[in-house]
Design a protein around this motif. Sequence first.
Motif, short mmCIF file in Angstrom:
data_model
loop_
_atom_site.label_atom_id
_atom_site.label_comp_id
_atom_site.label_asym_id
_atom_site.label_seq_id
_atom_site.Cartn_x
_atom_site.Cartn_y
_atom_site.Cartn_z
N ALA A 56 -1.76 21.94 -9.65
CA ALA A 56 -1.53 22.26 -11.05
C ALA A 56 -0.13 21.83 -11.48
CB ALA A 56 -1.71 23.77 -11.28
N LEU A 57 0.86 22.03 -10.60
CA LEU A 57 2.23 21.61 -10.91
C LEU A 57 2.32 20.09 -11.06
CD1 LEU A 57 4.40 23.88 -8.58
CD2 LEU A 57 4.41 23.84 -11.09
N ILE A 58 1.61 19.36 -10.20
CA ILE A 58 1.61 17.90 -10.30
C ILE A 58 1.06 17.45 -11.65
CG2 ILE A 58 0.56 15.78 -9.39
CD1 ILE A 58 0.71 16.98 -6.62
N VAL A 59 -0.06 18.05 -12.04
CA VAL A 59 -0.69 17.68 -13.32
C VAL A 59 0.22 18.03 -14.49
CG1 VAL A 59 -2.62 18.15 -14.86
CG2 VAL A 59 -3.02 17.90 -12.40
N SER A 94 4.84 13.45 -6.77
CA SER A 94 4.15 12.19 -7.09
C SER A 94 4.05 11.96 -8.59
CB SER A 94 2.74 12.19 -6.47
OG SER A 94 2.79 12.42 -5.07
N ILE A 95 5.15 12.23 -9.31
CA ILE A 95 5.17 12.04 -10.75
C ILE A 95 5.30 10.56 -11.07
CG2 ILE A 95 6.42 12.57 -12.90
CD1 ILE A 95 7.37 15.13 -11.58
N ALA A 102 9.46 12.29 -0.13
CA ALA A 102 8.27 11.81 0.58
C ALA A 102 7.89 12.76 1.70
CB ALA A 102 8.54 10.41 1.14
N THR A 103 8.89 13.30 2.40
CA THR A 103 8.61 14.23 3.50
C THR A 103 8.03 15.54 2.99
OG1 THR A 103 10.44 13.25 4.75
CG2 THR A 103 9.62 15.38 5.51
N LEU A 104 8.50 16.00 1.83
CA LEU A 104 7.92 17.21 1.23
C LEU A 104 6.46 16.98 0.85
CD1 LEU A 104 10.89 18.41 -1.01
CD2 LEU A 104 10.09 19.43 1.14
N ALA A 105 6.17 15.79 0.29
CA ALA A 105 4.78 15.45 -0.04
C ALA A 105 3.93 15.37 1.24
CB ALA A 105 4.73 14.13 -0.80
N PHE A 106 4.51 14.79 2.28
CA PHE A 106 3.86 14.69 3.59
C PHE A 106 3.49 16.08 4.11
CE2 PHE A 106 4.69 15.05 8.19
CZ PHE A 106 3.89 14.06 8.73
N LEU A 107 4.43 17.03 4.03
CA LEU A 107 4.20 18.38 4.53
C LEU A 107 3.19 19.13 3.65
CD1 LEU A 107 7.85 19.38 5.48
CD2 LEU A 107 5.95 18.93 7.04
N SER A 108 3.25 18.91 2.34
CA SER A 108 2.28 19.56 1.46
C SER A 108 0.87 19.09 1.77
CB SER A 108 2.63 19.29 0.00
OG SER A 108 2.36 17.94 -0.35
N SER A 109 0.73 17.81 2.06
CA SER A 109 -0.58 17.28 2.43
C SER A 109 -1.06 17.88 3.75
CB SER A 109 -0.51 15.75 2.55
OG SER A 109 -1.71 15.22 3.06
N ARG A 110 -0.15 17.98 4.70
CA ARG A 110 -0.52 18.47 6.03
C ARG A 110 -0.92 19.94 5.99
NH1 ARG A 110 2.73 16.57 11.19
NH2 ARG A 110 1.32 14.85 10.72
N VAL A 138 1.51 -2.08 1.04
CA VAL A 138 0.07 -2.32 0.97
C VAL A 138 -0.61 -1.22 0.16
CG1 VAL A 138 -2.04 -2.58 2.34
CG2 VAL A 138 0.13 -3.48 3.21
N PHE A 139 -0.20 0.03 0.39
CA PHE A 139 -0.67 1.17 -0.38
C PHE A 139 0.51 1.72 -1.20
CE2 PHE A 139 -3.31 1.49 3.57
CZ PHE A 139 -4.52 1.15 2.98
N PRO A 140 0.23 2.37 -2.34
CA PRO A 140 1.32 3.04 -3.09
C PRO A 140 2.02 4.05 -2.19
CG PRO A 140 -0.71 2.97 -4.39
CD PRO A 140 -1.08 2.50 -3.01
N PHE A 141 3.33 4.19 -2.37
CA PHE A 141 4.11 5.07 -1.50
C PHE A 141 3.62 6.52 -1.55
CE2 PHE A 141 8.25 2.41 -1.03
CZ PHE A 141 7.56 1.58 -0.16
N PHE A 142 3.23 7.00 -2.75
CA PHE A 142 2.80 8.40 -2.84
C PHE A 142 1.52 8.61 -2.02
CE2 PHE A 142 -0.26 6.83 -5.92
CZ PHE A 142 -1.31 7.74 -5.85
N LEU A 143 0.68 7.58 -1.96
CA LEU A 143 -0.55 7.69 -1.19
C LEU A 143 -0.25 7.69 0.31
CD1 LEU A 143 -3.59 7.88 -1.46
CD2 LEU A 143 -3.71 5.39 -1.53
N ILE A 144 0.73 6.89 0.73
CA ILE A 144 1.14 6.90 2.13
C ILE A 144 1.65 8.28 2.53
CG2 ILE A 144 2.80 5.95 3.79
CD1 ILE A 144 2.73 3.35 2.17
N ASN A 145 2.45 8.90 1.66
CA ASN A 145 2.98 10.23 1.95
C ASN A 145 1.85 11.23 2.20
OD1 ASN A 145 5.47 9.09 1.35
ND2 ASN A 145 5.47 9.85 -0.74
N LEU A 146 0.85 11.22 1.32
CA LEU A 146 -0.25 12.18 1.43
C LEU A 146 -1.13 11.90 2.65
CD1 LEU A 146 -1.35 12.42 -2.32
CD2 LEU A 146 0.07 14.02 -1.04
#
Length: 230
Positions: A13-16, A64-65, A96-104, A142-150
């Motif tokens: 919701a925050l991302i949106v 990922s804004i 990027a690391t925070l996004a990585f951890l949120s995904s995990r 090759v992929f967008p950076f935000f997608l790599i993070n997730l």
Amino acid sequence: MNKKVIFGAIFLALIVILGVNFGQYLTLENAKAQQAELAVFINDNFALSAAIYFFAYVAATAFSIPGAAVVTLLGAALFGFWTSLFLVSFASTIGATLAFLSSRYLLRDWVQSKFGDKLNAINQGIERDGAFYLFSLRLIPVFPFFLINLLMGLTPLSTLRFYFISQLGMLPGTAVYLNAGTQLAQIDSLSGIVSPSVLLSFALLGLFPVIAKWIMARLKNTSPTSNGNV
């Protein structure tokens, strides 16, 4: 209800909300319009301005804004090359690391359902080449950076390894992009577009992925594992 599901829903919701409310302001036209006022404020409040920019960049990357490229260009224009390189390099990696951890820990099911096909390719790359694969993804987008993070958050890769490889892998591209940003900030007329420094900067920006891909291919061919040695 599972706590991870609740936190994941809040995070999404925050991302949106942030994307809808602030994404429209992260445009090159708006950045150029605000550049003069921001420059005056920075001259009077350099440390505060650098801190605000740093944490805003961390948040933009973590959530990922859209518009991170514009924020990068604006940083180069306002802080100069070396200061912006320091700020952007660390802020982008921390975000990027925070996004990585949120995904995990929070968004695993959502990311799997949305990008599961991409994850298969990345998992195969991690199994085949390990951390070298992440380094190549950072160096060659090759992929967008935000997608790599997730997606990387769903792999067995450790957080520290993700951080340090991302810091190193994103640094050359960040430097090229910031150099282009400093040149863009100096364009005051149409004649400035064809100046040698501006043309060289944007030539480097366009050629960088090609050069990086060639370097990575050479490194891979000369690595011990490619020669059958472990």
